[in-house]
Design a protein around this motif. Structure first.
Motif, PDB file in Angstrom:
ATOM      1  N   GLU A 177       0.832  -1.202   0.000  1.00 22.55           N
ATOM      2  CA  GLU A 177       0.000   0.000   0.000  1.00 22.55           C
ATOM      3  C   GLU A 177       0.868   1.254   0.000  1.00 22.55           C
ATOM      4  OE1 GLU A 177      -2.704  -0.442   3.290  1.00 22.55           O
ATOM      5  OE2 GLU A 177      -3.742  -2.124   2.329  1.00 22.55           O
ATOM      6  N   GLU A 178       0.271   2.352  -0.386  1.00 25.20           N
ATOM      7  CA  GLU A 178       0.985   3.620  -0.536  1.00 25.20           C
ATOM      8  C   GLU A 178       1.496   4.150   0.806  1.00 25.20           C
ATOM      9  OE1 GLU A 178       0.152   8.136  -2.203  1.00 25.20           O
ATOM     10  OE2 GLU A 178      -1.505   6.748  -1.969  1.00 25.20           O
ATOM     11  N   ALA A 179       2.707   4.666   0.797  1.00 27.23           N
ATOM     12  CA  ALA A 179       3.306   5.297   1.975  1.00 27.23           C
ATOM     13  C   ALA A 179       3.567   6.761   1.658  1.00 27.23           C
ATOM     14  CB  ALA A 179       4.590   4.592   2.365  1.00 27.23           C
ATOM     15  N   SER A 180       2.501   7.486   1.397  1.00 24.45           N
ATOM     16  CA  SER A 180       2.651   8.896   1.048  1.00 24.45           C
ATOM     17  C   SER A 180       3.055   9.702   2.286  1.00 24.45           C
ATOM     18  CB  SER A 180       1.336   9.447   0.486  1.00 24.45           C
ATOM     19  OG  SER A 180       0.360   9.518   1.503  1.00 24.45           O
ATOM     20  N   PRO A 181       3.672  10.852   2.068  1.00 28.95           N
ATOM     21  CA  PRO A 181       4.058  11.690   3.213  1.00 28.95           C
ATOM     22  C   PRO A 181       2.872  12.042   4.117  1.00 28.95           C
ATOM     23  CG  PRO A 181       5.151  12.463   1.228  1.00 28.95           C
ATOM     24  CD  PRO A 181       4.179  11.398   0.802  1.00 28.95           C
ATOM     25  N   ALA A 182       1.730  12.333   3.541  1.00 31.21           N
ATOM     26  CA  ALA A 182       0.561  12.696   4.351  1.00 31.21           C
ATOM     27  C   ALA A 182       0.114  11.526   5.224  1.00 31.21           C
ATOM     28  CB  ALA A 182      -0.578  13.154   3.457  1.00 31.21           C
ATOM     29  N   ARG A 183       0.135  10.325   4.681  1.00 33.69           N
ATOM     30  CA  ARG A 183      -0.266   9.148   5.465  1.00 33.69           C
ATOM     31  C   ARG A 183       0.740   8.882   6.581  1.00 33.69           C
ATOM     32  NH1 ARG A 183      -1.356   3.993   2.582  1.00 33.69           N
ATOM     33  NH2 ARG A 183      -2.858   3.647   4.244  1.00 33.69           N
ATOM     34  N   ILE A 184       2.017   9.084   6.306  1.00 33.04           N
ATOM     35  CA  ILE A 184       3.046   8.872   7.327  1.00 33.04           C
ATOM     36  C   ILE A 184       2.904   9.900   8.445  1.00 33.04           C
ATOM     37  CG2 ILE A 184       5.537   8.939   7.763  1.00 33.04           C
ATOM     38  CD1 ILE A 184       5.830   7.675   4.911  1.00 33.04           C
ATOM     39  N   VAL A 185       2.636  11.145   8.091  1.00 31.24           N
ATOM     40  CA  VAL A 185       2.407  12.183   9.106  1.00 31.24           C
ATOM     41  C   VAL A 185       1.180  11.827   9.948  1.00 31.24           C
ATOM     42  CG1 VAL A 185       1.733  14.595   9.440  1.00 31.24           C
ATOM     43  CG2 VAL A 185       3.589  14.037   7.876  1.00 31.24           C
ATOM     44  N   ALA A 186       0.121  11.377   9.302  1.00 28.16           N
ATOM     45  CA  ALA A 186      -1.092  11.006  10.037  1.00 28.16           C
ATOM     46  C   ALA A 186      -0.803   9.876  11.034  1.00 28.16           C
ATOM     47  CB  ALA A 186      -2.186  10.591   9.062  1.00 28.16           C
ATOM     48  N   ALA A 187      -0.047   8.865  10.600  1.00 30.60           N
ATOM     49  CA  ALA A 187       0.317   7.764  11.500  1.00 30.60           C
ATOM     50  C   ALA A 187       1.187   8.285  12.646  1.00 30.60           C
ATOM     51  CB  ALA A 187       1.040   6.663  10.731  1.00 30.60           C
ATOM     52  N   GLY A 188       2.087   9.198  12.356  1.00 29.71           N
ATOM     53  CA  GLY A 188       2.924   9.797  13.393  1.00 29.71           C
ATOM     54  C   GLY A 188       2.095  10.551  14.423  1.00 29.71           C
ATOM     55  N   LEU A 189       1.065  11.228  13.969  1.00 30.52           N
ATOM     56  CA  LEU A 189       0.177  11.935  14.898  1.00 30.52           C
ATOM     57  C   LEU A 189      -0.575  10.957  15.797  1.00 30.52           C
ATOM     58  CD1 LEU A 189      -1.191  14.724  12.529  1.00 30.52           C
ATOM     59  CD2 LEU A 189       0.351  15.018  14.495  1.00 30.52           C
ATOM     60  N   ILE A 190      -0.968   9.824  15.230  1.00 30.68           N
ATOM     61  CA  ILE A 190      -1.630   8.807  16.048  1.00 30.68           C
ATOM     62  C   ILE A 190      -0.672   8.297  17.116  1.00 30.68           C
ATOM     63  CG2 ILE A 190      -2.621   6.474  16.049  1.00 30.68           C
ATOM     64  CD1 ILE A 190      -3.728   7.129  13.231  1.00 30.68           C
ATOM     65  N   VAL A 191       0.551   8.008  16.723  1.00 32.00           N
ATOM     66  CA  VAL A 191       1.556   7.515  17.687  1.00 32.00           C
ATOM     67  C   VAL A 191       1.809   8.563  18.766  1.00 32.00           C
ATOM     68  CG1 VAL A 191       3.978   6.836  17.980  1.00 32.00           C
ATOM     69  CG2 VAL A 191       2.639   5.906  16.079  1.00 32.00           C
ATOM     70  N   SER A 192       1.911   9.828  18.391  1.00 33.84           N
ATOM     71  CA  SER A 192       2.133  10.863  19.404  1.00 33.84           C
ATOM     72  C   SER A 192       0.948  10.944  20.364  1.00 33.84           C
ATOM     73  CB  SER A 192       2.419  12.216  18.754  1.00 33.84           C
ATOM     74  OG  SER A 192       1.275  12.721  18.103  1.00 33.84           O
ATOM     75  N   GLY A 193      -0.247  10.739  19.858  1.00 32.30           N
ATOM     76  CA  GLY A 193      -1.426  10.701  20.724  1.00 32.30           C
ATOM     77  C   GLY A 193      -1.390   9.517  21.675  1.00 32.30           C
ATOM     78  N   LEU A 194      -0.933   8.380  21.197  1.00 30.60           N
ATOM     79  CA  LEU A 194      -0.829   7.194  22.057  1.00 30.60           C
ATOM     80  C   LEU A 194       0.179   7.415  23.177  1.00 30.60           C
ATOM     81  CD1 LEU A 194      -0.786   4.336  19.384  1.00 30.60           C
ATOM     82  CD2 LEU A 194      -2.727   5.196  20.686  1.00 30.60           C
ATOM     83  N   VAL A 195       1.316   7.991  22.837  1.00 29.07           N
ATOM     84  CA  VAL A 195       2.338   8.265  23.847  1.00 29.07           C
ATOM     85  C   VAL A 195       1.799   9.255  24.883  1.00 29.07           C
ATOM     86  CG1 VAL A 195       4.612   9.315  24.227  1.00 29.07           C
ATOM     87  CG2 VAL A 195       4.271   7.704  22.336  1.00 29.07           C
ATOM     88  N   THR A 196       1.127  10.280  24.410  1.00 31.72           N
ATOM     89  CA  THR A 196       0.552  11.266  25.334  1.00 31.72           C
ATOM     90  C   THR A 196      -0.486  10.630  26.229  1.00 31.72           C
ATOM     91  OG1 THR A 196       0.942  13.004  23.705  1.00 31.72           O
ATOM     92  CG2 THR A 196      -0.619  13.496  25.469  1.00 31.72           C
ATOM     93  N   MET A 197      -1.327   9.760  25.675  1.00 28.01           N
ATOM     94  CA  MET A 197      -2.355   9.083  26.468  1.00 28.01           C
ATOM     95  C   MET A 197      -1.715   8.208  27.535  1.00 28.01           C
ATOM     96  SD  MET A 197      -5.669   8.748  26.862  1.00 28.01           S
ATOM     97  CE  MET A 197      -6.443   9.237  25.335  1.00 28.01           C
ATOM     98  N   LYS A 198      -0.654   7.497  27.180  1.00 26.91           N
ATOM     99  CA  LYS A 198       0.055   6.653  28.148  1.00 26.91           C
ATOM    100  C   LYS A 198       0.668   7.502  29.254  1.00 26.91           C
ATOM    101  CE  LYS A 198       2.617   3.390  30.045  1.00 26.91           C
ATOM    102  NZ  LYS A 198       2.502   3.547  31.461  1.00 26.91           N
TER     103      LYS A 198
END
Length: 106
Positions: free
Chosen positions: A80-101
């Motif tokens: 599947e495509e690994a566009s910059p926008a999709r990678i940024v979106a995944a990074g934002l999810i990870v940052s949210g997970l870290v913040t939640m933890k």
């Protein structure tokens, strides 16, 4: 122990979503069976983690692991495509997970 159960539940969520994709609309029996077993395991471990962790924290982490894990698996295993926008979106999810933890007191 609750966090271990939660991470395992999230990883099983990745497994069942991948198996669902491989089942081709539930037309292939083995991927469908794997999907059902891993789905039950994922929800069961999520329920165990919720004995101690707050609902908002547990559910957010569980879905986040599943979303980012499925995203990465889709790129690595399914091409599947690994566009910059999709990678940024995944990074934002990870940052949210870290913040939640970090914000969780359990």
């Amino acid at each position: 122990m609750a966090w271990i159960c939660l991470v395992a539940a999230g990883l099983l969520e990745v497994a069942w979503s991948y198996a669902m994709k491989l089942s081709q609309g539930f037309t292939r029996p083995w991927p469908t069976a794997i999907m059902a077993v891993t789905m039950l395991g994922s929800v069961g471990l999520l329920a165990l983690s919720m004995r101690t962790l707050p609902l908002g924290t547990a559910y957010t982490i569980w879905t986040g692991i599943g979303a980012v894990g499925a995203f990465v698996l889709g790129i690595v295993a399914l091409g599947e495509e690994a566009s910059p926008a999709r990678i940024v979106a995944a990074g934002l999810i990870v940052s949210g997970l870290v913040t939640m933890k970090l914000a969780s007191s359990a």
